[in-house]
Write a protein that holds these residues in place. Structure first.
Motif, mmCIF file in Angstrom:
data_model
loop_
_atom_site.group_PDB
_atom_site.id
_atom_site.type_symbol
_atom_site.label_atom_id
_atom_site.label_comp_id
_atom_site.label_asym_id
_atom_site.label_seq_id
_atom_site.Cartn_x
_atom_site.Cartn_y
_atom_site.Cartn_z
ATOM 1 N N LEU A 1 43.842 -45.686 -72.359
ATOM 2 C CA LEU A 1 43.687 -44.285 -71.971
ATOM 3 C C LEU A 1 44.127 -44.081 -70.526
ATOM 4 O O LEU A 1 44.138 -45.030 -69.747
ATOM 5 C CB LEU A 1 42.232 -43.852 -72.151
ATOM 6 C CG LEU A 1 41.766 -43.779 -73.600
ATOM 7 C CD1 LEU A 1 40.259 -43.596 -73.674
ATOM 8 C CD2 LEU A 1 42.473 -42.645 -74.328
ATOM 9 N N HIS B 1 34.767 -35.705 -73.126
ATOM 10 C CA HIS B 1 34.422 -35.679 -74.545
ATOM 11 C C HIS B 1 35.204 -34.546 -75.211
ATOM 12 O O HIS B 1 35.236 -33.427 -74.689
ATOM 13 C CB HIS B 1 32.930 -35.401 -74.732
ATOM 14 C CG HIS B 1 32.024 -36.388 -74.079
ATOM 15 N ND1 HIS B 1 31.817 -36.423 -72.719
ATOM 16 C CD2 HIS B 1 31.257 -37.364 -74.617
ATOM 17 C CE1 HIS B 1 30.954 -37.387 -72.443
ATOM 18 N NE2 HIS B 1 30.609 -37.976 -73.576
ATOM 19 N N GLY B 2 35.786 -34.820 -76.362
ATOM 20 C CA GLY B 2 36.503 -33.768 -77.087
ATOM 21 C C GLY B 2 35.600 -32.599 -77.428
ATOM 22 O O GLY B 2 36.002 -31.432 -77.325
ATOM 23 N N PRO C 1 43.985 -36.252 -74.698
ATOM 24 C CA PRO C 1 42.797 -36.459 -73.864
ATOM 25 C C PRO C 1 42.884 -35.712 -72.540
ATOM 26 O O PRO C 1 43.973 -35.383 -72.057
ATOM 27 C CB PRO C 1 42.787 -37.972 -73.631
ATOM 28 C CG PRO C 1 44.210 -38.389 -73.763
ATOM 29 C CD PRO C 1 44.833 -37.451 -74.766
ATOM 30 N N HIS D 1 34.134 -42.458 -71.739
ATOM 31 C CA HIS D 1 33.733 -41.253 -71.007
ATOM 32 C C HIS D 1 33.054 -41.558 -69.672
ATOM 33 O O HIS D 1 32.649 -40.627 -68.977
ATOM 34 C CB HIS D 1 32.803 -40.402 -71.869
ATOM 35 C CG HIS D 1 33.393 -40.009 -73.182
ATOM 36 N ND1 HIS D 1 34.574 -39.308 -73.302
ATOM 37 C CD2 HIS D 1 32.982 -40.241 -74.456
ATOM 38 C CE1 HIS D 1 34.845 -39.124 -74.585
ATOM 39 N NE2 HIS D 1 33.904 -39.671 -75.293
ATOM 40 N N ILE E 1 37.958 -40.145 -69.865
ATOM 41 C CA ILE E 1 38.338 -38.851 -70.444
ATOM 42 C C ILE E 1 37.108 -38.021 -70.811
ATOM 43 O O ILE E 1 36.034 -38.563 -71.081
ATOM 44 C CB ILE E 1 39.239 -39.016 -71.679
ATOM 45 C CG1 ILE E 1 38.515 -39.765 -72.805
ATOM 46 C CG2 ILE E 1 40.535 -39.713 -71.296
ATOM 47 C CD1 ILE E 1 39.242 -39.753 -74.136
#
Length: 141
Positions: free
Chosen positions: A52, A58-59, A90, A41, A56
């Motif tokens: 990745l 955070h979900g 993502p 992150h 990305i």
């Protein structure tokens, strides 16, 4: 806070579309608030090394933004009594000051006799959904 009355909600109602930009500084603030300092992150090199498409979001930040659409619509964050989702794609957040643009929509799929409603939410980034079957159950006024 004033909750949306059950008498004003019917199956098929669409929530207002919300667009949200997620920038790198949002990721820093969310990491501090959630204590999720996973390097995917914030560290471009690490994110690349693990395959990745860059740093990305955070979900759970993405899910929180989806829930915000619902809580704004119902008029009370405390009215959201349950949420569900799967993290399916993502959201890469470029370090360009512009960030990633999410589009969030919702639709009432069920209104129950107990004064609750179920809302199906869709979150897209660059035309693709990023959450799998997100729903929220709300207590109406």
């Amino acid at each position: 806070m004033s909750r949306l009355p059950a008498s004003k909600v019917i199956k098929g109602d669409e929530l207002p579309v919300k667009q949200v930009r997620v920038k790198r500084d949002d990721l820093v603030r969310y990491a501090g608030a959630s204590l999720d300092f996973n390097p995917i992150h914030w560290n471009e090199r690490f994110a690349d090394e693990v395959g990745l498409p860059g740093v990305i979001a955070h979900g759970m930040l993405t899910m929180a933004l989806a829930n915000e659409l619902v809580s704004d619509w119902v008029g009370d964050p405390g009215a959201v009594i349950e949420t569900t989702t799967k993290f399916t794609r993502p959201v890469p957040v470029p370090n360009d000051g512009v960030g990633a643009l999410l589009e969030i929509t919702g639709k009432v799929t069920e209104v129950r006799e107990d004064g609750t409603a179920k809302v199906s939410v869709t979150v897209t980034f660059e035309g693709q959904t990023v959450l799998g079957r997100p729903t929220a159950t709300v207590k109406l006024g």
